[in-house]
Design an enzyme around this catalytic site. Structure first.
Site, short mmCIF file in Angstrom:
data_model
loop_
_atom_site.label_atom_id
_atom_site.label_comp_id
_atom_site.label_asym_id
_atom_site.label_seq_id
_atom_site.Cartn_x
_atom_site.Cartn_y
_atom_site.Cartn_z
N GLU A 348 0.84 -1.19 0.00
CA GLU A 348 0.00 0.00 0.00
C GLU A 348 0.87 1.24 0.00
OE1 GLU A 348 -3.95 -1.54 2.49
OE2 GLU A 348 -2.60 -0.06 3.39
N CYS A 349 0.65 2.13 -0.94
CA CYS A 349 1.24 3.46 -0.97
C CYS A 349 2.76 3.41 -0.87
CB CYS A 349 0.62 4.33 0.12
SG CYS A 349 0.83 6.10 -0.18
N ALA A 350 3.34 3.50 0.32
CA ALA A 350 4.79 3.40 0.46
C ALA A 350 5.29 2.09 -0.12
CB ALA A 350 5.18 3.52 1.93
#
Length: 463
Positions: A348-350
């Site tokens: 997720e994201c990072a």
């Protein structure tokens, strides 16, 4: 469960100061304090955890559904003497033009009294008008008292107290301006507690001392005890992991199917990224993985050169890889291992940025065919997304409620994983990788933990 919701008329009024300080002050009195945060935010719960000595937990009706808010609250608060819930934004600010997922919404779901934190700077008698408006706007929300913040002087405090007293609103604290208790910020808000370590501990101690000397702790506890008993049953990860999850909509067949979860991962090691670059995560995710039978091992991509022994699946959550891009790039041995890893990866994201070929021109793992870079634009908001393909966590046609929170962009060369119902696409999915900007709360869809653990037993087959 005695409980309080700490709210405010607007962001920047001092909710985090009061909520975190109150948690620390009550803990210093010997009470077991359960810390909670309204909304999807990951950073404030890190400070709450330091203050309370327990995991900070989020309560978000959009991410988990209204019906799970009280059960998740009771799960987190088990064995505690009092619960403190920090709100989000202004008291009535929710998703879109309504108050869904607002602090007021959660206060109603918890039947909890509200303490309104009011920034008293540059006003005196007018604070009573502000508080009167918030106290009467929605009769279903009970504002039980006020904490004044940024009070300038004894005279200023007297004027504010007199006005609120005439309006019949108890003042439960008055906090003077104090730059010594400020917390550093950067492009996505406060610097996470996990990055500040000893400095963050000292900051929380100062907040606790500030609230202890500035607020009526006995009065706050009396208000907390006016909350009635909740009739909900506490959420249990083992029960959730063994439940039927669905329905899952199949647009091709115009019908729904149900997916059954079970304890499928005995002996499976799931490696979860941590450390300063990967500080975003919900406590319930680890609990659900363990309930599915997995052994959870944390690793730091900044410092460790290999995945934990026996790793069968990897979770790369959110955080700030853009701040640590040079260090992540320098850990070539771990990057190569992640690039060659043959089990499922949930990112997720990072985690998405770390899996890309590059981040701000520095080499990353190369599992996602794209290049990531920082921008000056903040992307923030709830998302209603539809999966466009199968991956370790997704099935084609499924809907997911999540949120985005980043200042980066990915120039993606492959086909997207999600289509947002409001427009736009996101992410990358293949038989071994689920990667996107979409942050999900697995308590809202416990099949996700089951799927990750199950697919780790046979990485080439999606179940």
């Amino acid at each position: 469960m005695p409980r309080l919701v700490i709210a405010a008329p607007a962001s920047g009024s001092g909710k985090t100061t009061v909520a975190t300080g109150l948690m620390a002050a009550l803990r210093a009195r010997g009470l077991a304090v359960s810390p909670h945060k309204v909304g999807p935010d990951y950073i404030d719960p890190g400070y709450h955890a330091l203050a309370a000595g327990r995991p900070g937990r989020n309560l978000d009706p959009w991410l988990v559904g209204e019906e799970r808010v009280a059960p998740l609250f009771l799960h987190g608060a088990a064995g505690c003497d009092v619960a403190v819930v920090e709100g989000v934004m202004g008291l009535f600010d929710g998703k879109g033009d309504g108050d869904f997922a607002s602090t007021a919404h959660v206060a109603r779901l918890l039947d909890a009294p509200v303490v309104l934190v009011v920034d008293a700077a540059r006003q005196s008698r007018s604070v009573a008008a502000v508080v009167h408006g918030f106290a009467t706007f929605d009769p279903r929300v009970r504002v039980g008292g006020v904490v004044l913040n940024r009070v300038a002087s004894d005279r200023h405090e007297e004027l504010c107290r007199a006005a609120l007293g005439a309006a019949g609103m108890p003042v439960l604290g008055a906090i003077r301006r104090d730059d010594a208790v400020s917390t550093p910020s950067r492009h996505l808000g406060l610097v996470p507690a996990a990055e500040r370590e000893a400095e963050a501990v000292r900051a929380v101690e100062r907040l606790g001392a500030l609230v202890a000397r500035s607020c009526d702790l006995d009065g706050l506890m009396r208000l907390a005890r006016t909350a009635p008993a909740l009739t909900a049953t506490a959420w249990d990860p083992a029960t959730a992991a063994a439940s039927l999850v669905g329905p899952v909509w199949d647009p091709a067949k115009e019908s729904a199917r149900v997916e059954e979860t079970a304890r499928v991962g005995e002996g499976v090691v799931v490696a979860v990224a941590g450390g300063a670059a990967f500080t975003f995560g919900y406590a319930e995710h680890v609990e659900l993985l363990r309930a599915a039978g997995a052994d959870v091992a944390t690793f730091d991509p900044l410092r460790e050169e290999k995945l934990p022994d026996g790793t069968a699946a990897v979770v790369l959550g959110g955080g700030f890889p853009e701040v640590y891009a040079a260090e992540l790039a320098a850990n070539e041995q771990l990057r190569d291992q992640v690039a060659a890893f043959g089990g499922p990866i949930a990112a997720e994201c990072a985690g998405l940025l770390y899996l890309c070929a590059e981040l701000d021109g520095r080499r990353m793992c190369g599992r996602v065919p794209g290049r990531a870079r920082m921008t000056g634009r903040l992307t923030l908001g709830y998302r209603d997304a539809v999966a466009l393909k199968d991956s370790p966590l997704t099935r084609t046609g499924e809907r997911f409620h999540g949120h985005e929170f980043h200042r980066t962009t990915v120039e993606h060369a492959g086909e997207p994983l999600f289509r947002n119902r409001g427009g736009g696409t996101d992410g990358h999915g293949d038989p071994l990788v689920t990667a996107s900007y979409l942050h999900l709360h697995w308590a809202g869809s416990p099949a996700l933990a089951h799927r990750l653990v199950s697919s780790s037993r046979s990485p080439s087959v999606l179940r």
